[in-house]
Structure formats: structure tokens, C-alpha cells
Design a protein around this motif. Structure first.
Motif, PDB file in Angstrom:
ATOM      1  N   ILE A  94       5.785   5.499   2.726  1.00  0.00           N
ATOM      2  CA  ILE A  94       6.180   4.343   1.593  1.00  0.00           C
ATOM      3  C   ILE A  94       5.294   4.218   0.566  1.00  0.00           C
ATOM      4  O   ILE A  94       3.974   4.599   1.030  1.00  0.00           O
ATOM      5  CB  ILE A  94       6.368   2.936   2.468  1.00  0.00           C
ATOM      6  CG1 ILE A  94       6.833   2.066   1.879  1.00  0.00           C
ATOM      7  CG2 ILE A  94       4.876   2.587   3.125  1.00  0.00           C
ATOM      8  CD1 ILE A  94       7.544   0.996   2.538  1.00  0.00           C
ATOM      9  N   THR A  95       5.781   3.758  -0.642  1.00  0.00           N
ATOM     10  CA  THR A  95       4.746   3.859  -1.904  1.00  0.00           C
ATOM     11  C   THR A  95       4.565   2.242  -2.041  1.00  0.00           C
ATOM     12  O   THR A  95       5.596   1.341  -1.693  1.00  0.00           O
ATOM     13  CB  THR A  95       5.213   4.278  -3.113  1.00  0.00           C
ATOM     14  OG1 THR A  95       6.532   3.938  -3.200  1.00  0.00           O
ATOM     15  CG2 THR A  95       5.505   5.813  -2.748  1.00  0.00           C
ATOM     16  N   THR A  96       3.495   1.745  -2.835  1.00  0.00           N
ATOM     17  CA  THR A  96       3.221   0.337  -3.148  1.00  0.00           C
ATOM     18  C   THR A  96       4.359  -0.167  -3.763  1.00  0.00           C
ATOM     19  O   THR A  96       4.995   0.523  -4.807  1.00  0.00           O
ATOM     20  CB  THR A  96       1.988   0.394  -4.003  1.00  0.00           C
ATOM     21  OG1 THR A  96       1.040   0.972  -3.105  1.00  0.00           O
ATOM     22  CG2 THR A  96       1.594  -1.095  -4.295  1.00  0.00           C
ATOM     23  N   GLY A  97       5.134  -1.248  -3.384  1.00  0.00           N
ATOM     24  CA  GLY A  97       6.054  -1.964  -4.037  1.00  0.00           C
ATOM     25  C   GLY A  97       7.428  -1.655  -3.722  1.00  0.00           C
ATOM     26  O   GLY A  97       8.403  -1.943  -3.910  1.00  0.00           O
TER      27      GLY A  97
ATOM     28  N   MET B 287       0.778  -1.070   0.095  1.00  0.00           N
ATOM     29  CA  MET B 287       0.061  -0.009  -0.163  1.00  0.00           C
ATOM     30  C   MET B 287       0.784   1.277   0.131  1.00  0.00           C
ATOM     31  O   MET B 287       1.969   1.192   0.506  1.00  0.00           O
ATOM     32  CB  MET B 287      -0.685  -0.010   1.227  1.00  0.00           C
ATOM     33  CG  MET B 287      -1.955  -1.055   1.388  1.00  0.00           C
ATOM     34  SD  MET B 287      -3.314  -0.529   0.396  1.00  0.00           S
ATOM     35  CE  MET B 287      -4.294  -2.200   0.609  1.00  0.00           C
ATOM     36  N   ASP B 288       0.258   2.408  -0.388  1.00  0.00           N
ATOM     37  CA  ASP B 288       0.901   3.659  -0.108  1.00  0.00           C
ATOM     38  C   ASP B 288       0.451   4.123   1.634  1.00  0.00           C
ATOM     39  O   ASP B 288      -0.709   3.853   1.707  1.00  0.00           O
ATOM     40  CB  ASP B 288       0.190   4.820  -1.042  1.00  0.00           C
ATOM     41  CG  ASP B 288       0.937   4.662  -2.503  1.00  0.00           C
ATOM     42  OD1 ASP B 288       1.728   3.748  -2.805  1.00  0.00           O
ATOM     43  OD2 ASP B 288       0.260   5.333  -3.288  1.00  0.00           O
ATOM     44  N   GLY B 289       1.484   4.452   1.982  1.00  0.00           N
ATOM     45  CA  GLY B 289       1.081   4.883   3.406  1.00  0.00           C
ATOM     46  C   GLY B 289       2.205   5.169   4.386  1.00  0.00           C
ATOM     47  O   GLY B 289       3.471   5.688   3.601  1.00  0.00           O
TER      48      GLY B 289
ATOM     49  N   THR C  45       4.961  -3.273   9.686  1.00  0.00           N
ATOM     50  CA  THR C  45       3.548  -2.912   9.469  1.00  0.00           C
ATOM     51  C   THR C  45       3.342  -1.806   8.643  1.00  0.00           C
ATOM     52  O   THR C  45       4.212  -0.733   8.835  1.00  0.00           O
ATOM     53  CB  THR C  45       2.981  -2.812  10.787  1.00  0.00           C
ATOM     54  OG1 THR C  45       3.076  -3.848  11.804  1.00  0.00           O
ATOM     55  CG2 THR C  45       1.382  -2.423  10.648  1.00  0.00           C
ATOM     56  N   VAL C  46       2.736  -1.802   7.726  1.00  0.00           N
ATOM     57  CA  VAL C  46       2.134  -0.568   6.860  1.00  0.00           C
ATOM     58  C   VAL C  46       0.753  -0.266   7.235  1.00  0.00           C
ATOM     59  O   VAL C  46      -0.363  -1.114   7.318  1.00  0.00           O
ATOM     60  CB  VAL C  46       2.409  -0.922   5.531  1.00  0.00           C
ATOM     61  CG1 VAL C  46       1.832   0.119   4.434  1.00  0.00           C
ATOM     62  CG2 VAL C  46       3.946  -1.207   5.027  1.00  0.00           C
TER      63      VAL C  46
END
Length: 411
Positions: free
Chosen positions: A99-102, A62-64, A111-112
Motif C-alpha cells: 500500500i502507498t500513502t493515501g 505510510m508506504d508499506g 494496520t499498516v
């Protein structure tokens, strides 16, 4: 040499003919190494064993923000992790990284939480719904899909878009595949002309079978090495078939295998090899022959265009798929409800051209087309399936479940 024509009134049932063909099917043709970009619809010739894990590294789904999920609800942002640009430091308790996806998961994080579930104020972030956070969520772990040493694909796998995407993910630039079977196709008869040739008599016909058979085989992955018309002269037919046996892995003719005086394919074939199976209890397609010409598998298909294509599907296709190396191929069949009574003849398989449709509840129903003549090529492109009326039945009533063969992209 035994002559399968001595008992002229004997018909093989469909299963017998298929058993004869299976018993005589050669090993798959040779191998070649092709670039991944040229491997679509080819057949894999060697096992694909993973030398890399997939995913390659543990990453965010995920983006987060990423952090150590040990009960904290407020964090200080200390950097960012992007796909292709990881965060190089170690994230301490109470710290977080956007953080971005991938993107690779930074050291110290497990954890995200997605961006929609946080409240940011400068470099400080707070979880919007802390009770919904589960430690370890929204993480893609290294090797969770494919581990090093996993057998990803077996030999004989058809390489479609998904398989080629997986091969690229594992770093394969080239693949070992089976060569395309080489096929020679002949139509038979002095009345035939190639499309575009001068139509010099009212009794001549343009040859449809070579084009339709070649098109179908190309869809299956064949390399067509020869198409021609065999004249009604034994010496010329023998010469052309002999030449084909030196260039092809499979020889197919249409016409010339019934009992007519000018049907010379049987005689030509028996000079060069042997026809081991002739005439099958199926309509359309009864006058079909199978054997070999100088050790090359040979099919003599009926001359009527519909019968030629249907026998190609039913009998040539299984051998061709094996020649191609497609080990696990099987014909597709569904069940459908008849919308009208069907009539056939007990003792033979009737393959009726029909159209199926699926209703809103997912029930498949099928109706038979009015025109069933084996010379009516239009009935095949008007149809979307073949309806099987088995040899054990002479007819079936409206509402009876029947087996159908969807034509899809076969024809």
C-alpha cells in the motif's frame, strides 16, 4: 447641528476616539460569489459547513503493507493498493497488500507497517520488528479531521492559503465573500501636484499621501475608486466630496483639518454631513477628524505623511476591517524591552518609530529611531515597529517593558 470645533482646546484620548468610531461603524458592505482561485485574502460571508468527511475515506499514512493485525508476523502478498487505484478484494487473515500513502485501506485490514520494517521474499513478507507493531497504527480514519455537519469556518474568516486549501478539500469551487470596501482618497492643498505633473513652481510639492494611503488600503483589501487633490476652494471641495459619497463606502482626506485659514475640509464636510470627533491626544496625528459625508464614513487625516499613515493604522483600520466583514480582527501588539530611555508627554499617546530585534534566547528588544519628525516618510520604512509610550507616562527608563506594534506588511 452640533459643532465639535467650538471647544478648540479639547483633545479626545485614543480610547474615546476609537469608541466614537466603533459606535458609528456601518454594517459590512455587500456580498459576492467568487471563484476559489480569486478568493485569497477575502472575507468569508457565510458559514462553511462540511458536507463531506475529511479524510474522505480511511487510508494509509505510510508506504508499506496493510493487513489484519491479530498477532501474525508472516503474510502472503495478494495485491496492491495505490492512491487513486484501491484494492478491490477482501484481505483474509494471513494475507497482506502492499500500500502507498493515501491509498484506501482494503477491507479486512486494520494496520499498516512501513516498508522499512518488513522483510520480503517473493510473495511472502515477514515483520522485521513484530514487537513494535500496534494494531491500528499508521491509519488515517475517515472523518477524523472533519466530520459531516462540522462548522469549519465562521462568517468573518480571512481566507488565506490554508483556509482555501480546506475549502478545496471540501469540494467548494465558489465562495460567498464580502465585497471589497470602495474607498475615495483625497489630498488637500494648492501646493500639491500629482507625481509626473509639471513642477512649475519652487513652492509646489508632489503628493505622497494619496499614493501611500492607497497602497496601504489595497494591502488591506480595498478597492480604490478615486484619488484626487482638493484645491483650496470651498465650492470645488464640496463638489468632489459630494461626488465621492455617491461612489465610495469610505472617504479619506489628508490635510485641511487643522486650524489654518486655508484648511477648508472641515467647512466642506460640514456642508455635506458632520464631523463628530476632532483632535486626538496622540503624537503624531493630533489634527484628525471623524464624521460622515452624506452617511458615508469620513476620516480627515493630518497632512504630514507619517502622521497620515499612522492615523490610518490606528483609527481607519478598525473601521475598514469591520466594513470588510472581518469580525474578529484585532491589532497585533507585542512587548519588548527598551534599549534606551524614552520621552513623551503625559496626557497623550506617543507612537515612536523604532526597530525591534529578537535575540538567541527569544527576548524582544527595541530601540527608537533618531528622526521622529512627522514629515520624514523615510522614518517609516526604516522602522519595523511603533513603540507605544502611553498617556499615563511622560518617560520610561532603559530596560522597561513597552508595548510595540510590529509594522510587518502594514506599511
Amino acid at each position: 447641528m452640533s459643532d465639535c470645533f467650538e471647544i478648540s482646546d479639547t483633545l479626545l484620548d485614543v480610547d474615546e476616539m476609537l469608541a466614537h468610531i466603533r459606535a458609528a461603524t456601518p454594517a459590512p458592505v455587500g456580498l459576492e460569489r467568487v471563484a476559489l482561485t480569486h478568493a485569497v485574502d477575502r472575507i468569508l460571508a457565510e458559514p462553511m459547513v462540511a458536507t463531506l468527511p475529511l479524510p474522505r475515506y480511511t487510508a494509509s499514512a505510510m508506504d508499506g503493507i496493510a493487513f489484519n493485525g491479530q498477532g501474525r508476523t508472516r503474510f502472503r502478498l495478494v495485491g496492491e493498493a495505490l492512491a487513486g487505484h484501491p484494492f478491490d478484494g477482501v484481505v483474509a487473515p494471513g494475507e497482506a497488500v502492499s500500500i502507498t500513502t493515501g491509498a484506501p485501506l482494503p477491507v479486512g485490514c486494520d494496520t499498516v507497517v512501513m516498508a522499512e520494517d518488513i522483510v520480503a521474499s517473493g510473495e511472502d513478507v515477514e515483520l522485521f520488528r513484530p514487537d513494535a507493531v500496534r494494531p491500528g497504527q499508521n491509519i488515517r480514519h475517515a472523518g477524523e479531521e472533519i466530520a459531516i455537519g462540522d462548522h469549519v469556518f465562521k462568517p468573518g474568516t480571512l481566507l488565506g492559503p490554508a483556509q482555501l486549501g480546506m475549502a478545496a478539500s471540501l469540494g467548494h469551487e465558489y465562495l460567498e465573500v464580502h465585497c471589497r470596501p470602495r474607498v475615495a482618497i483625497f489630498s488637500s492643498g494648492d501646493e500639491l501636484r500629482r507625481a509626473g505633473a509639471a513642477d512649475d513652481t519652487t513652492s509646489s510639492l508632489f503628493d505622497a499621501n494619496a499614493s501611500s494611503l492607497a497602497a496601504c488600503l489595497k494591502r488591506w483589501g480595498a478597492e480604490i475608486v478615486m484619488t484626487d487633490i482638493l484645491p483650496d476652494r470651498l465650492d470645488a471641495s464640496v463638489a468632489q466630496l459630494s461626488s465621492a459619497s455617491k461612489q465610495a463606502d469610505l472617504i479619506i482626506t489628508s490635510g485641511g483639518v487643522s486650524a489654518g485659514q486655508a484648511d477648508l475640509i472641515r467647512a466642506a464636510t460640514q456642508q455635506l454631513g458632520q464631523i463628530t470627533s476632532w483632535r486626538v491626544a496622540m503624537r503624531p496625528g493630533k489634527p484628525m477628524a471623524f464624521g460622515h459625508i452624506q452617511q458615508v464614513p469620513f476620516f480627515g487625516l493630518p497632512g504630514n505623511p507619517v502622521a497620515a499613515l499612522i492615523t490610518l493604522m490606528q483609527f481607519v483600520q478598525p473601521l475598514f476591517r469591520q466594513l470588510s466583514g472581518w469580525r474578529h480582527w484585532a491589532p497585533v501588539k507585542w512587548y519588548a524591552i527598551c534599549e534606551q530611555p524614552l520621552k513623551g508627554r503625559r496626557g497623550r499617546l506617543d507612537l515612536l518609530r523604532g526597530r525591534y530585534h529578537v535575540d538567541a534566547q527569544g527576548v524582544i528588544s527595541v530601540s527608537v529611531l533618531k528622526d521622529q519628525g512627522s514629515h520624514r516618510l523615510s522614518s517609516l520604512y526604516d522602522a519595523n515597529c511603533l513603540i507605544e509610550l502611553p498617556a499615563s507616562l511622560a518617560e520610561c527608563d532603559t530596560g522597561t517593558p513597552v508595548s510595540i506594534q510590529p509594522l510587518g506588511e502594514l506599511i
